[in-house]
Write a protein that holds these residues in place. Sequence first.
Motif, PDB file in Angstrom:
ATOM      1  N   LEU A 140       0.699  -1.109  -0.058  1.00 55.94           N
ATOM      2  CA  LEU A 140       0.044   0.033   0.011  1.00 55.94           C
ATOM      3  C   LEU A 140       0.785   1.169   0.003  1.00 55.94           C
ATOM      4  N   LYS A 141       2.120   1.285   0.423  1.00 55.29           N
ATOM      5  CA  LYS A 141       3.057   2.210   0.390  1.00 55.29           C
ATOM      6  C   LYS A 141       2.617   3.355   1.396  1.00 55.29           C
ATOM      7  N   LEU A 142       1.997   3.032   2.339  1.00 57.02           N
ATOM      8  CA  LEU A 142       1.783   4.115   3.317  1.00 57.02           C
ATOM      9  C   LEU A 142       2.791   4.811   3.900  1.00 57.02           C
ATOM     10  N   ASN A 143       2.616   6.166   4.391  1.00 49.93           N
ATOM     11  CA  ASN A 143       3.839   6.812   5.065  1.00 49.93           C
ATOM     12  C   ASN A 143       4.174   6.047   6.220  1.00 49.93           C
ATOM     13  N   GLN A 144       5.685   5.915   6.524  1.00 43.43           N
ATOM     14  CA  GLN A 144       5.736   5.292   7.865  1.00 43.43           C
ATOM     15  C   GLN A 144       5.487   6.106   9.049  1.00 43.43           C
ATOM     16  N   TYR A 145       5.543   7.336   9.079  1.00 42.53           N
ATOM     17  CA  TYR A 145       5.030   8.134  10.369  1.00 42.53           C
ATOM     18  C   TYR A 145       3.700   7.856  10.729  1.00 42.53           C
ATOM     19  N   LEU A 146       2.620   7.834   9.511  1.00 43.76           N
ATOM     20  CA  LEU A 146       1.439   7.632   9.830  1.00 43.76           C
ATOM     21  C   LEU A 146       1.252   6.206  10.446  1.00 43.76           C
ATOM     22  N   VAL A 147       2.022   5.240   9.982  1.00 39.92           N
ATOM     23  CA  VAL A 147       1.968   3.774  10.449  1.00 39.92           C
ATOM     24  C   VAL A 147       2.241   3.684  11.939  1.00 39.92           C
ATOM     25  N   LEU A 148       3.347   4.558  12.325  1.00 39.16           N
ATOM     26  CA  LEU A 148       3.789   4.506  13.574  1.00 39.16           C
ATOM     27  C   LEU A 148       2.741   5.159  14.489  1.00 39.16           C
ATOM     28  N   ALA A 149       2.091   6.168  14.137  1.00 39.23           N
ATOM     29  CA  ALA A 149       1.334   6.957  14.769  1.00 39.23           C
ATOM     30  C   ALA A 149       0.033   6.045  15.229  1.00 39.23           C
ATOM     31  N   CYS A 150      -0.552   5.414  13.953  1.00 32.17           N
ATOM     32  CA  CYS A 150      -1.389   4.293  14.320  1.00 32.17           C
ATOM     33  C   CYS A 150      -1.166   3.062  15.279  1.00 32.17           C
ATOM     34  N   CYS A 151       0.064   2.724  15.185  1.00 36.16           N
ATOM     35  CA  CYS A 151       0.429   1.697  16.059  1.00 36.16           C
ATOM     36  C   CYS A 151       0.239   2.098  17.650  1.00 36.16           C
ATOM     37  N   LEU A 152       0.901   3.443  17.902  1.00 37.87           N
ATOM     38  CA  LEU A 152       0.981   4.183  19.168  1.00 37.87           C
ATOM     39  C   LEU A 152      -0.357   4.279  19.801  1.00 37.87           C
ATOM     40  N   LEU A 153      -1.511   4.699  18.761  1.00 38.19           N
ATOM     41  CA  LEU A 153      -2.973   4.845  18.979  1.00 38.19           C
ATOM     42  C   LEU A 153      -3.472   3.548  19.560  1.00 38.19           C
ATOM     43  N   THR A 154      -3.128   2.494  18.702  1.00 44.26           N
ATOM     44  CA  THR A 154      -3.873   1.338  18.886  1.00 44.26           C
ATOM     45  C   THR A 154      -3.520   0.640  20.011  1.00 44.26           C
ATOM     46  N   ILE A 155      -2.015   0.854  20.332  1.00 43.35           N
ATOM     47  CA  ILE A 155      -1.426   0.413  21.773  1.00 43.35           C
ATOM     48  C   ILE A 155      -2.285   1.178  23.000  1.00 43.35           C
ATOM     49  N   PHE A 156      -2.457   2.284  22.853  1.00 36.98           N
ATOM     50  CA  PHE A 156      -2.953   3.176  23.764  1.00 36.98           C
ATOM     51  C   PHE A 156      -4.493   2.869  24.224  1.00 36.98           C
ATOM     52  N   LEU A 157      -5.263   2.550  22.925  1.00 39.07           N
ATOM     53  CA  LEU A 157      -6.576   2.053  23.226  1.00 39.07           C
ATOM     54  C   LEU A 157      -6.678   0.451  23.778  1.00 39.07           C
ATOM     55  N   VAL A 185      -6.437 -11.181  23.906  1.00 37.27           N
ATOM     56  CA  VAL A 185      -6.730 -10.875  22.385  1.00 37.27           C
ATOM     57  C   VAL A 185      -5.827  -9.738  22.402  1.00 37.27           C
ATOM     58  N   LEU A 186      -6.099  -8.727  23.307  1.00 36.66           N
ATOM     59  CA  LEU A 186      -5.485  -7.414  23.345  1.00 36.66           C
ATOM     60  C   LEU A 186      -3.831  -7.434  23.481  1.00 36.66           C
ATOM     61  N   PHE A 187      -3.562  -8.190  24.493  1.00 30.73           N
ATOM     62  CA  PHE A 187      -2.207  -8.491  24.749  1.00 30.73           C
ATOM     63  C   PHE A 187      -1.453  -9.017  23.415  1.00 30.73           C
ATOM     64  N   ALA A 188      -1.964  -9.998  22.820  1.00 31.89           N
ATOM     65  CA  ALA A 188      -1.557 -10.665  21.771  1.00 31.89           C
ATOM     66  C   ALA A 188      -1.203  -9.470  20.585  1.00 31.89           C
ATOM     67  N   GLY A 189      -2.473  -8.604  20.441  1.00 35.87           N
ATOM     68  CA  GLY A 189      -2.388  -7.693  19.384  1.00 35.87           C
ATOM     69  C   GLY A 189      -1.205  -6.796  19.753  1.00 35.87           C
ATOM     70  N   MET A 190      -1.116  -6.260  20.895  1.00 38.54           N
ATOM     71  CA  MET A 190      -0.098  -5.354  21.210  1.00 38.54           C
ATOM     72  C   MET A 190       1.273  -5.868  21.024  1.00 38.54           C
ATOM     73  N   ASN A 191       1.427  -7.234  21.378  1.00 41.28           N
ATOM     74  CA  ASN A 191       2.832  -7.755  20.919  1.00 41.28           C
ATOM     75  C   ASN A 191       3.126  -7.862  19.411  1.00 41.28           C
ATOM     76  N   GLY A 192       1.881  -8.117  18.770  1.00 46.47           N
ATOM     77  CA  GLY A 192       1.974  -8.604  17.570  1.00 46.47           C
ATOM     78  C   GLY A 192       2.264  -7.193  16.820  1.00 46.47           C
ATOM     79  N   LEU A 193       2.087  -5.937  17.128  1.00 46.98           N
ATOM     80  CA  LEU A 193       2.374  -4.774  16.514  1.00 46.98           C
ATOM     81  C   LEU A 193       4.038  -4.595  16.540  1.00 46.98           C
ATOM     82  N   SER A 194       4.490  -5.316  17.525  1.00 44.87           N
ATOM     83  CA  SER A 194       6.087  -5.194  17.183  1.00 44.87           C
ATOM     84  C   SER A 194       6.704  -5.746  15.889  1.00 44.87           C
ATOM     85  N   GLY A 195       5.888  -6.896  15.360  1.00 47.23           N
ATOM     86  CA  GLY A 195       6.144  -7.323  14.181  1.00 47.23           C
ATOM     87  C   GLY A 195       5.990  -6.225  12.937  1.00 47.23           C
TER      88      GLY A 195
END
Length: 284
Positions: A235-252, A268-278
């Motif tokens: 999809l070639k999304l902007n890497q800063y946008l992806v990083l911001a989405c990661c942090l927002l998802t972790i916060f929620l 499920v949420l703990f697994a999702g948080m750890n999965g974001l490291s990938g």
Amino acid sequence: GILYVIDAVSALIFGSITGNLADLFGRKRFCQFYNITTILNLALRLTGDQKLAYVAQVLTGVGAGLITTSFESWVVSESIKEFKTLEIEREKFLKKLFKTVNMYDAGISIICSVLAALVYTVDGVLAPIILSIVFSIFAMIYIEINWGENNLQIEKKSVAKCYSEAFKELGKREVLTVGMCESLTNGVQSLFLFLWTPILLASTPTQVNIGFVFLCIVSSIFCGTKLFEINVIYLKLNQYLVLACCLLTIFLSLLTIYYVELFVVRLVLFAGMNGLSGLYQPLY
């Protein structure tokens, strides 16, 4: 909690110094030094002495600085030698490499967890630590035999100059943005490692198989790596946008974990948080 603080402060103090020394004296050599610090760290823990555990945690911080500087610096330098002027091909190679590393990390974590459980069952709580020392020795031998040293022509710098240059780099918007994202995410990951077991145990009335839970959490990294591939490569999304989405998802996710006490939801949420490291690790 005190041990985690010692770890973080040690990494902060020694990170810039070890990175510069690795550039100066050889990154392969300092990758070997990482294995040495790991062996000493584990050997101190085998004693069971609380004071020595504090010393071991200082070595953990030193090792954290080495693994985030020397290893990646060695790989990037070798890729520059291999690809020379082919910058686009080199960037593609590095993205693919770091994505693959995440998958190997997850797979090896699962295998090591199974081995640790087996040796623990056979020979007690200290057996996994001894097994880790053996693995570190094998890693030293492998690096010595198979790795070459980077061709380094770096000027000698004082410790004060190392820190001065580090702060100048932080003045750059891109470096500061990525650094803040990485620091925040790593901070949350540390809390995650510290808290997931007691939180999940507190949210269920029945006995939980921690090994199975850990397997679920680690396996999620594969999903995160696939997300990186979809979002950034295809999809070639902007890497800063992806990083911001990661942090927002972790916060929620953290908010939901705090307010919702259902075991399945928290797992499920703990697994999702750890999965974001990938997802976010290959971005760096």
